[in-house]
Design a protein around this motif. Structure first.
Motif, PDB file in Angstrom:
ATOM      1  N   GLU A 105      -5.112  46.801  26.584  1.00  0.00           N
ATOM      2  CA  GLU A 105      -4.382  45.547  26.342  1.00  0.00           C
ATOM      3  C   GLU A 105      -4.194  45.498  24.914  1.00  0.00           C
ATOM      4  N   THR A 106      -2.885  45.684  24.632  1.00  0.00           N
ATOM      5  CA  THR A 106      -2.342  46.110  23.425  1.00  0.00           C
ATOM      6  C   THR A 106      -2.357  44.790  22.377  1.00  0.00           C
ATOM      7  N   TYR A 107      -3.138  44.816  21.349  1.00  0.00           N
ATOM      8  CA  TYR A 107      -3.237  43.775  20.465  1.00  0.00           C
ATOM      9  C   TYR A 107      -2.507  44.265  19.002  1.00  0.00           C
ATOM     10  N   ASP A 108      -2.835  45.361  18.406  1.00  0.00           N
ATOM     11  CA  ASP A 108      -2.012  45.922  17.473  1.00  0.00           C
ATOM     12  C   ASP A 108      -1.708  47.444  17.519  1.00  0.00           C
ATOM     13  N   ALA A 109      -0.634  47.753  17.798  1.00  0.00           N
ATOM     14  CA  ALA A 109      -0.255  49.176  18.133  1.00  0.00           C
ATOM     15  C   ALA A 109      -0.402  50.097  16.856  1.00  0.00           C
ATOM     16  N   ILE A 110      -0.335  49.491  15.748  1.00  0.00           N
ATOM     17  CA  ILE A 110      -0.067  50.385  14.416  1.00  0.00           C
ATOM     18  C   ILE A 110      -1.315  51.255  14.333  1.00  0.00           C
TER      19      ILE A 110
END
Ligand code: KDG
Length: 320
Positions: free
Chosen positions: A253-258
Motif C-alpha cells: 500500500e503506497t504511502y510515499d514512493a520516493i
C-alpha cells in the motif's frame, strides 16, 4: 572494514503536510534524502556495516544530515566539512500529490558544497578496503568536479578489487539524455554491478527491447558482471555471468514512493554482502522496495525481520 561505502549528495527534504501546497504551507517537515545515503541506510538497517561520504557545509544544516544518517547506524567519518561561510547545503522541496495533482519536486541544490568535492579530499583507502562501493548517476550530474571524482573513486575501487555498484538514476531536471549518456558510457567500464531502470536504459542509453536483452547487451558491451534491470510493477531481472534470475514485486500500500529504487538497491546489497545468491538478493531488493513504499520519507526504515516476513509470507512475489 566497512562492507559498503556509498558516496553522493544528500539534501534536506522539506515537505508540507499532505494536502497542502508549497505556495501556501506554513510548516515544512525536515528529513534527509539522497539516493546514495538512502542505500547506505537500508543496508545498515538490514545488518551490514555501511559508510557514506560527501561534502557538507560545516553548519547546522550539514550537521542535521549527518545526525540523521548516524541515527540509523551509518558511518559518516569520511564526510568532508566545508567551513567557508557561503558553503551551501542542497535542499529539495517535495509537495505530495493527490490525484489529479501530481507530486512535485523543486530542487534548490545548485552550487551545494558537494559539487566541489575533489578526489584528493576523499578517503580512497576506505573505498579500497570496502567490499562494495556504490554511487549513482545523480553524482556525476551535479558538477564537472564531481564527474571527475566519481570516475576516480570508482576506478580506484575496481583496481583494488572492491565491487563497484552503480545505479543509472537518471534525473531529467539535472541534465539531458545526451549529456548523461556520454558520462554513463565512460563510467560503465568501471562497473561490476549495474542497476538500471528499464526507462533510464531506454531514454539515456537507447536500449529498447525486453529486459533480458537490455541486461545482456549492457553486460556484454561494458563487460559488467551483473546487470539488474528494474521494471516497476513488472518486477526485475538480473543477468549475472550469463545466467538469468527474475523477481516479481511484492504488493504494497503506497504511502510515499520516493526512495523506492534506493531501497531496492540497499536490499540487494544487504543480501549480497551476506553471501546471498543473485536470486536471493533480488528477492530482498524487491521486498525492501515494497516495504519502503509504506513509510514516509526517502529512507527505508526497515528491519531484517520485516523483510524476512515479507519473503516468507509472499514467496517470490507477483510476476505479471
Ligand atoms: O531516489 C530518491 C532520490 O531522488 C532523493 O533522495 C533525492 O537523491 C535525490 C535526487 O537527487 O533526486
Amino acid at each position: 572494514m566497512t562492507a559498503l561505502v556509498t558516496f553522493g549528495e544528500t539534501m534536506l527534504r522539506l515537505s508540507p503536510p499532505r494536502g497542502e501546497r508549497l505556495e501556501t504551507a506554513r510548516e515544512l517537515e525536515v528529513q534527509a534524502g539522497g539516493a546514495e545515503s538512502n542505500v547506505a541506510v537500508a543496508a545498515t538497517r538490514l545488518g551490514r556495516d555501511a559508510a557514506w561520504f560527501s561534502k557538507l557545509p560545516d553548519s547546522p544544516l550539514g550537521r542535521r544530515i549527518v545526525g540523521e544518517l548516524r541515527s540509523h547506524g551509518v558511518d559518516t567519518d569520511g564526510v568532508v566539512w566545508a567551513d567557508d561561510a557561503d558553503a551551501r547545503q542542497g535542499v529539495y522541496y517535495l509537495e505530495h500529490g493527490a490525484s489529479p495533482r501530481p507530486t512535485n519536486v523543486v530542487y534548490d541544490r545548485a552550487d551545494a558544497a558537494v559539487t566541489t568535492l575533489e578526489t584528493s579530499e576523499t578517503d580512497l583507502d576506505a573505498v579500497r578496503d570496502a567490499e562494495v562501493c556504490f554511487t549513482s548517476g545523480i553524482t556525476p550530474a551535479l558538477s564537472e568536479t564531481l564527474r571527475e571524482t566519481t570516475a576516480d573513486v570508482l576506478e580506484a575501487a575496481q583496481d583494488a578489487g572492491t565491487t563497484t555498484a552503480f545505479d543509472l538514476n537518471y534525473r531529467t531536471k539535472l541534465w539531458s539524455p545526451d549529456e548523461a549518456a556520454e558520462v554513463y558510457r565512460d563510467l560503465l567500464d568501471s562497473i561490476d554491478l549495474l542497476f538500471a531502470a528499464e526507462r533510464d536504459a531506454a531514454t539515456v542509453l537507447g536500449r529498447d527491447g525486453d529486459a533480458e536483452s537490455v541486461a545482456r547487451g549492457l553486460a556484454e558491451d561494458y563487460d559488467i558482471e551483473t546487470v539488474v534491470v528494474t521494471r516497476g510493477e513488472e518486477g526485475s531481472l538480473a543477468v549475472s555471468d550469463g545466467a538469468v534470475s527474475e523477481q516479481g514485486v511484492y504488493e504494497a500500500e503506497t504511502y510515499d514512493a520516493i526512495g523506492t529504487g534506493d531501497a531496492f538497491v540497499g536490499g540487494y546489497l544487504a543480501k549480497h554482502l551476506d553471501g546471498g545468491s543473485v536470486a536471493e538478493s533480488l528477492q530482498w531488493a524487491s521486498a525492501t522496495a515494497s516495504f519502503k513504499r509504506t513509510v514516509e520519507g526517502d529512507i527505508a526504515v526497515v528491519n531484517p525481520g520485516d523483510i524476512e516476513r515479507v519473503v516468507a509470507d509472499e514467496g517470490d512475489g507477483i510476476s505479471r
